[in-house]
Design an enzyme around this catalytic site. Structure first.
Site, PDB file in Angstrom:
ATOM      1  N   CYS A 276       0.800  -1.233   0.000  1.00  7.50           N
ATOM      2  CA  CYS A 276       0.000   0.000   0.000  1.00  7.50           C
ATOM      3  C   CYS A 276       0.829   1.278   0.000  1.00  7.50           C
ATOM      4  O   CYS A 276       0.764   2.066  -0.947  1.00  7.50           O
ATOM      5  CB  CYS A 276      -0.909   0.001   1.215  1.00  7.50           C
ATOM      6  SG  CYS A 276      -2.083  -1.341   1.175  1.00  7.50           S
TER       7      CYS A 276
HETATM    8  N1  LIG Z   1      -2.784  -6.190   1.564  1.00  9.05           N
HETATM    9  C1  LIG Z   1      -3.215  -5.168   2.286  1.00  9.05           C
HETATM   10  O1  LIG Z   1      -2.862  -5.043   3.436  1.00  9.05           O
HETATM   11  C2  LIG Z   1      -4.164  -4.123   1.709  1.00  9.05           C
HETATM   12  C3  LIG Z   1      -4.693  -3.153   2.589  1.00  9.05           C
HETATM   13  C4  LIG Z   1      -5.569  -2.229   2.108  1.00  9.05           C
HETATM   14  C5  LIG Z   1      -5.913  -2.236   0.749  1.00  9.05           C
HETATM   15  N2  LIG Z   1      -5.380  -3.158  -0.092  1.00  9.05           N
HETATM   16  C6  LIG Z   1      -5.813  -3.129  -1.485  1.00  9.05           C
HETATM   17  O2  LIG Z   1      -6.651  -4.245  -1.740  1.00  9.05           O
HETATM   18  C7  LIG Z   1      -6.463  -4.714  -3.075  1.00  9.05           C
HETATM   19  C8  LIG Z   1      -6.072  -6.177  -3.074  1.00  9.05           C
HETATM   20  O3  LIG Z   1      -4.843  -6.302  -2.395  1.00  9.05           O
HETATM   21  P1  LIG Z   1      -4.320  -7.690  -1.845  1.00  9.05           P
HETATM   22  O4  LIG Z   1      -3.217  -7.361  -0.915  1.00  9.05           O
HETATM   23  O5  LIG Z   1      -5.439  -8.533  -1.341  1.00  9.05           O
HETATM   24  O6  LIG Z   1      -3.740  -8.334  -3.202  1.00  9.05           O
HETATM   25  P2  LIG Z   1      -3.315  -9.858  -3.443  1.00  9.05           P
HETATM   26  O7  LIG Z   1      -2.355  -9.824  -4.566  1.00  9.05           O
HETATM   27  O8  LIG Z   1      -2.961 -10.514  -2.160  1.00  9.05           O
HETATM   28  O9  LIG Z   1      -4.653 -10.549  -3.928  1.00  9.05           O
HETATM   29  C9  LIG Z   1      -5.306 -10.251  -5.098  1.00  9.05           C
HETATM   30  C10 LIG Z   1      -6.000 -11.509  -5.603  1.00  9.05           C
HETATM   31  O10 LIG Z   1      -6.718 -11.152  -6.778  1.00  9.05           O
HETATM   32  C11 LIG Z   1      -6.581 -12.200  -7.707  1.00  9.05           C
HETATM   33  N3  LIG Z   1      -6.859 -11.696  -9.032  1.00  9.05           N
HETATM   34  C12 LIG Z   1      -6.059 -11.018  -9.871  1.00  9.05           C
HETATM   35  N4  LIG Z   1      -6.713 -10.689 -10.997  1.00  9.05           N
HETATM   36  C13 LIG Z   1      -7.962 -11.167 -10.861  1.00  9.05           C
HETATM   37  C14 LIG Z   1      -9.104 -11.141 -11.689  1.00  9.05           C
HETATM   38  N5  LIG Z   1      -9.098 -10.544 -12.874  1.00  9.05           N
HETATM   39  N6  LIG Z   1     -10.221 -11.751 -11.229  1.00  9.05           N
HETATM   40  C15 LIG Z   1     -10.225 -12.356 -10.033  1.00  9.05           C
HETATM   41  N7  LIG Z   1      -9.185 -12.411  -9.202  1.00  9.05           N
HETATM   42  C16 LIG Z   1      -8.065 -11.814  -9.622  1.00  9.05           C
HETATM   43  C17 LIG Z   1      -5.181 -12.701  -7.507  1.00  9.05           C
HETATM   44  O11 LIG Z   1      -5.032 -14.026  -8.009  1.00  9.05           O
HETATM   45  C18 LIG Z   1      -5.053 -12.635  -5.990  1.00  9.05           C
HETATM   46  O12 LIG Z   1      -5.494 -13.825  -5.377  1.00  9.05           O
HETATM   47  C19 LIG Z   1      -5.413  -3.791  -3.695  1.00  9.05           C
HETATM   48  O13 LIG Z   1      -6.048  -2.739  -4.351  1.00  9.05           O
HETATM   49  C20 LIG Z   1      -4.701  -3.249  -2.478  1.00  9.05           C
HETATM   50  O14 LIG Z   1      -4.128  -1.979  -2.749  1.00  9.05           O
HETATM   51  C21 LIG Z   1      -4.511  -4.115   0.374  1.00  9.05           C
END
Ligand SMILES: NC(=O)c1ccc[n+]([C@@H]2O[C@H](COP(=O)([O-])OP(=O)(O)OC[C@H]3O[C@@H](n4cnc5c(N)ncnc54)[C@H](O)[C@@H]3O)[C@@H](O)[C@H]2O)c1
Length: 443
Positions: A276
């Site tokens: 992030c």
């Molecule tokens: N990790 C954190 O702590 C956190 C905190 C706040 C916000 N976010 C935000 O949340 C969002 C997700 O982050 P994350 O950390 O969970 O990412 P991540 O990479 O852990 O997970 C994303 C998932 O989405 C899947 N994916 C990718 N393309 C896809 C598609 N077209 N259809 C379906 N699934 C698909 C991937 O296979 C993966 O399992 C991002 O925008 C991030 O900025 C993350």
């Protein structure tokens, strides 16, 4: 939390955000259909296994067994649910510009199967305007309409489906604030969408905070992360000055933290990490250009934070110099590749950058991290040949310098200092070590 509604939720993107959210809904009695393009994750969940260290496998198994959690890669099954929550990645591309392709792909995959009355909520961090400007037009290819409208006169504006944005505030590894305790900000593209999203999230969190639009909700998340990014840059800069002045910046931060109002501590380190803070602020600076606006605080903070891994390697070179050694050809051990302590997440980790710089300067390096027995290929780095070396007094003694990049709780810093020739500490992890302080270089 409100009385359970009779509904079924699809959660798209089962990563660090989507998986815990799926479990939270399932545990609250709301059946969840998890969706992901990664078939390994789909298979693991259906087998009742977790693939994220801090998410309990037992909890996954329990919910799968109870029939409240199922996963699929078949996006047509969106027609089974009442709400779709999108948690797909939003990284930066090679030019450090927003890569919203995952959101677009998801929109295209679900639009043809959207039922009338369904709520779609985007959670992926992104710039203000994404939900209205990108997601809405794609979803409307379904033939369903959800007008952009605000204000009292639109309280009951008709909509075929509902669309909202609600930022994720998960802090991986934080034991004090779980998902249910963290208030959830929600904004709809119109008042009925806002209300639908509030009702949905009231199922799983103690407090929902409505805002007037999806743009306000999108901007809220960015404000939170920019606030951290800028303040971390500030203490990083003050650390550089303090080192030069011979002042212990960590002591200063602790002392300032005793002020009961108007101060919040941030800590210096080897650079920014995680999915992030190093990424999200640049979503806003990119969008700001459309408005002929330059986000100077973000740029400056980025500049300072990006320079920190270089500062760490400079400090190692300087410390080796004191021992009549050069960085080139020296054996260096990097302790910790995770971007912060006690997590199995190395995305954007400064350790990876430190290793890249060490490599370019001809150092011979290894790493240790209890959370990463081996490394894999990543978006910007390929350390797939590397394995964590065992941490013992004999191993430590083989290195010319040891860099503490991540201060995992399991590390015994007393033993590390005892056994090492030289310790470059980027986190003040050795603050309680009494013996051999002459071996420690704070940086
Ligand atoms: N990790 C954190 O702590 C956190 C905190 C706040 C916000 N976010 C935000 O949340 C969002 C997700 O982050 P994350 O950390 O969970 O990412 P991540 O990479 O852990 O997970 C994303 C998932 O989405 C899947 N994916 C990718 N393309 C896809 C598609 N077209 N259809 C379906 N699934 C698909 C991937 O296979 C993966 O399992 C991002 O925008 C991030 O900025 C993350």
């Amino acid at each position: 939390m409100d009385k359970p509604l009779k509904l079924k939720v699809a959660i798209v993107g089962l990563g660090y955000v989507g998986l815990p959210l799926s479990l939270q809904f399932a545990r609250s009695g709301v059946p969840v259909l998890g969706m992901d393009v990664d078939v390994d994750k789909v298979e693991a969940l259906n087998d009742g296994r977790s693939y994220i260290k801090h998410v309990s496998g037992d909890l996954v198994a329990e919910q799968v067994k109870a029939g409240r959690l199922e996963a699929t890669a078949d996006f047509a099954r969106v027609n089974e649910v009442d709400a779709v929550i999108i948690c797909v990645p939003t990284p930066l591309n090679k030019n450090r510009e927003p890569d919203i392709s995952y959101i677009l792909q998801t929109g295209r995959a679900i639009a043809p199967h959207l039922r009338s009355g369904t709520l779609v909520a985007l959670e992926s961090t992104t710039y203000p305007g994404t939900t209205e400007e990108l997601v809405l037009p794609i979803l409307e290819k379904s033939g369903l309409r959800c007008p952009i409208a605000a204000g009292l006169e639109n309280e009951n504006i008709p909509a075929d489906y509902f669309l909202a944005f609600s930022p994720e505030r998960e802090d991986p590894g934080n034991k004090q604030y779980g998902l249910a305790q963290i208030p959830k900000v929600v904004g709809g593209v119109n008042p009925p969408s806002g209300r639908a999203a509030q009702a949905l999230y009231a199922q799983v969190v103690a407090k929902v905070i409505p805002v007037s639009s999806t743009r306000a909700a999108e901007m809220t998340k960015l404000l939170e992360n920019i606030f951290r990014c800028v303040n971390i840059a500030l203490v990083n800069e003050l650390k550089l000055l303090s080192l030069r002045m011979g002042v212990d910046v960590w002591e200063v931060i602790d002392a300032a933290s005793t002020k009961p109002f108007g101060f919040m501590p941030f800590y210096p380190g080897p650079g920014l990490g995680g999915h992030c803070i190093p990424v999200d602020p640049f979503y806003l600076s990119w969008k700001a250009r459309e408005y002929d606006f330059s986000t100077r605080f973000i740029e400056l903070a980025g500049e300072i934070n990006t320079s920190m891994p270089y500062h760490v390697v400079e400090s190692v070179g300087e410390a080796l110099n004191q021992h009549k050694k050069s960085l080139k050809g020296s054996k260096i051990l990097v302790l910790g590749v995770a971007y912060k302590k006690d997590v199995d997440d190395l995305r954007e980790s400064p350790s990876l950058k430190i290793m890249e710089i060490l490599q370019k300067r001809g150092a011979d390096f290894d790493y240790n991290d209890p959370y990463f027995p081996q490394l894999h290929k990543m978006r910007h780095y390929d350390y797939s040949h590397m394995k964590s070396v065992p941490l013992s007094a004999e191993t430590l003694a083989k290195y010319d310098a040891v860099i503490i990049a991540t201060d995992h709780t399991s590390y015994d810093f007393g033993m590390i200092v005892d056994a090492s020739k030289l310790v470059v500490d980027t986190r003040n992890a050795t603050r309680r070590v009494i013996r051999h302080r002459d071996k420690i270089v704070l940086c």
